[in-house]
Design a protein around this motif. Sequence first.
Motif, PDB file in Angstrom:
ATOM      1  N   ASP B  52       0.847  -1.192   0.000  1.00  8.66           N
ATOM      2  CA  ASP B  52       0.000   0.000   0.000  1.00  8.66           C
ATOM      3  C   ASP B  52       0.886   1.246   0.000  1.00  8.66           C
ATOM      4  OD1 ASP B  52      -2.273   1.520  -0.014  1.00  8.66           O
ATOM      5  OD2 ASP B  52      -2.860   1.108   2.055  1.00  8.66           O
ATOM      6  N   LEU B  53       0.276   2.377  -0.298  1.00 10.78           N
ATOM      7  CA  LEU B  53       0.984   3.644  -0.173  1.00 10.78           C
ATOM      8  C   LEU B  53       0.015   4.732   0.243  1.00 10.78           C
ATOM      9  CD1 LEU B  53       1.791   5.733  -3.328  1.00 10.78           C
ATOM     10  CD2 LEU B  53      -0.029   4.058  -3.332  1.00 10.78           C
ATOM     11  N   GLN B  54       0.569   5.760   0.809  1.00  5.32           N
ATOM     12  CA  GLN B  54      -0.192   6.965   1.159  1.00  5.32           C
ATOM     13  C   GLN B  54       0.680   8.166   0.835  1.00  5.32           C
ATOM     14  OE1 GLN B  54      -3.267   7.392   2.183  1.00  5.32           O
ATOM     15  NE2 GLN B  54      -3.926   5.461   3.119  1.00  5.32           N
ATOM     16  N   GLU B  55       0.030   9.217   0.331  1.00 13.91           N
ATOM     17  CA  GLU B  55       0.766  10.464   0.126  1.00 13.91           C
ATOM     18  C   GLU B  55       0.998  11.121   1.483  1.00 13.91           C
ATOM     19  OE1 GLU B  55      -1.275  13.558  -1.928  1.00 13.91           O
ATOM     20  OE2 GLU B  55       0.588  14.551  -2.556  1.00 13.91           O
ATOM     21  N   THR B  56       2.172  11.702   1.669  1.00 12.17           N
ATOM     22  CA  THR B  56       2.477  12.374   2.937  1.00 12.17           C
ATOM     23  C   THR B  56       2.307  13.884   2.789  1.00 12.17           C
ATOM     24  OG1 THR B  56       4.801  12.298   2.298  1.00 12.17           O
ATOM     25  CG2 THR B  56       4.039  10.594   3.797  1.00 12.17           C
ATOM     26  N   ALA B  57       2.355  14.562   3.915  1.00 13.13           N
ATOM     27  CA  ALA B  57       2.068  15.998   3.921  1.00 13.13           C
ATOM     28  C   ALA B  57       3.057  16.791   3.063  1.00 13.13           C
ATOM     29  CB  ALA B  57       2.100  16.513   5.361  1.00 13.13           C
ATOM     30  N   ASP B  58       4.281  16.298   2.911  1.00 17.32           N
ATOM     31  CA  ASP B  58       5.294  17.028   2.140  1.00 17.32           C
ATOM     32  C   ASP B  58       5.232  16.715   0.643  1.00 17.32           C
ATOM     33  OD1 ASP B  58       6.170  14.448   2.128  1.00 17.32           O
ATOM     34  OD2 ASP B  58       8.162  14.839   2.955  1.00 17.32           O
ATOM     35  N   GLY B  59       4.202  16.016   0.222  1.00 10.68           N
ATOM     36  CA  GLY B  59       4.080  15.685  -1.205  1.00 10.68           C
ATOM     37  C   GLY B  59       4.826  14.406  -1.568  1.00 10.68           C
ATOM     38  N   GLY B  60       5.496  13.815  -0.608  1.00  6.40           N
ATOM     39  CA  GLY B  60       6.166  12.538  -0.842  1.00  6.40           C
ATOM     40  C   GLY B  60       5.202  11.387  -0.628  1.00  6.40           C
ATOM     41  N   ALA B  61       5.737  10.240  -0.326  1.00  6.01           N
ATOM     42  CA  ALA B  61       4.868   9.080  -0.142  1.00  6.01           C
ATOM     43  C   ALA B  61       5.464   8.135   0.886  1.00  6.01           C
ATOM     44  CB  ALA B  61       4.668   8.342  -1.458  1.00  6.01           C
TER      45      ALA B  61
END
Lengths: 290, 399
Positions: B52-61
């Motif tokens: 799975d993946l999720q986008e992080t607050a800094d635009g990364g993942a």
Amino acid sequence: MKQTRVLILLFFALFLAEGTQSFAQKKRFDRSKQLIVGIKGGVNFTHPMVLQSHSVFSPTGNSANGSENKTYEPIMKNMGFQGGLFLLYRFTNQISAGIEGLFFQYRYAYSNTYTWADTQEGTSFTLEQKHINRLHYFEIPALVRYDINIRKITPFVQGGVYTGFLQSGISQTRSTQSSGQVFPASPTQNPPTQTNDRFAKVSFGVLGGAGVSYFAGKVMLSLGGNVRYSILPPTGNLHRYNDQASTSSAYLDVPDNIRLLNLELYISVGVPIGLKGGSQPKFGTNYCTF
Amino acid sequence: MMKNNIQITLILLLLSGGFFGCKKDQLPKGMDPGYFKVYDDQAANNRYKTLDLQETADGGALLLASLNDTRIYLLKVDKQGEYMASQELGNVHRNALPTLLQLNGRFYIGCMDEIGLFTQILSVDESTCQTNMVAEFTDLLYPLAISPIEGDNALLLSYDRIGYKSQLSKISLSGSVEWTLEIPVNQDAEALVVQHLNGSGTRFPFYTGLWNGKYVVNCFSNYSFSFLVMKGGTNLPDAIFNGSQYASGTSACFPLSSGSAAITRFSFGKSYLIPSFDQPFGVVDLTDNMGGIFIEEAEPNSEFKLGNITVDEINYLGFAYNTQNGRVALGFLDGSGQLKARKYFGAGTNPFKIGQFRQTKDKGLLVAGTLSVAGAFPRPALFKLNEKELFEILDLKYE
């Protein structure tokens, strides 16, 4: 490659022989207000200048830095070819300007080597990949030329700008996998892949060079060389990683951001067209001695 | 004079061609380029599988993966897809559930205690991938799937090895269990569960979710692999679709804004997509009777991922699956169920398998999966398509 060198040497020998004779005659020629049309062709050598490296691999804590860096082939191994037409207008005996229409192939190659080690089995696996890129442009150089003298053998210098329109970008990968335990080294040449969308549609740069022309009757025979420098990088950001052919994931290849430094060697043959004072156009019909 | 002018004009044309022509090759202002990255590990004996993946607050993942089937691997990448941090969890935590939870802006994973076989919930620091145990559920053994619901709560699927039951529980991060619904399997399915967890047998597409206020669960039930729609508070399902024992069932379910859901199912190796399936009530049937469009190119029993993708303010149903020739296909269905575009990821000697795709805040798309480098070394890999590339896939003009 060998044939090209022999041709160049023969051409120089011809110029040297004729130059000695011409210098002895001390003739000067009136070539002003002439329009010359001709064909040219030759070979070129490309040196990619890396502005920013890109790789499919992102080094992690478990992978060594460095294997993702490309090793570029030296300039003399990156030989392409070019050919086309030129038009040259001689404003004065020494100053002329021209425009060319060329089919220009740039070729450059680089390689990567990746290694994986199995600590449990005591084996290692190496993947060597050589990526060859061939960029085909329709190029339109515009040049200003200065003839150093106005003799039969005339050295010249020239400079200008060029714009190129990408016809096709073709990438090919040769892979060699080797494992100490199971697989023998087995080079695989993958089919050429159209990768137009990885490259900029339009190129632009400057060029300059020198050469020597031999004026024989109606014919201007020239041998010259130009150095090209692409101001606009040929690779684009837009589809660097996500091109239509999925080259990045298929071959683990993604182009660096580069500028191209290119050495073009050519031979050209031109003839004057149009009339000058109503007579048959011919180089050297009006001349005087010193 | 005339000829001079012609020459000058020609040169100006050349210059303008160069400068104006290059504009269309450039990224729109402020848009980041797309990327494709492989996160390598030089240990040849390590095998990763992106879950799975999720986008992080800094635009990364943040990526969640399994390592050698049972270990847990977390990876953080920056906005350009470059590696920032990773964490391989210790021996105690095993078998990550295939969902990276995002609850109240923080990330969590569910996993199994190696010795006690019970459920654990860990919080994940999105910058460093460091984890902290936040809850243990010692009565819920063999965790198989998890999904977020409202607040700090999640739906958890587990398997009761003593009572031969699947269990659907509403749990909270504080460690409490609000309720547990029991779904009888009527036979000992522990061997199947163990083989699923350690990768030695069939990997079943267990999942849980919310659909119009009801709970859906894909689990073992009544001698088969089944799809159930349930209410909280009663063990009696609203609807149940049984597979042909364990050879068919559903593989993904995504509720749509229309009230129906897109469902994919498998049947003896074949895969089907049902773009719109009305919420059933009072139904007992077989998953093989659910219908759907046969996806010819999907690999046998392919994983499917479903999700919403918005491009040019139009919502598309995205469905991703593994193809028989080692690629991932991502299809775009419009509101009427018509296929508008299909994009392939991966090719050649490096097979790519889907992990998850998610739309990003910058209207791009992240597609995470597992790339077998040189056909031999499965590694986490991540594609990012920016908004312009999504427009191009759908043959839309980006202004």
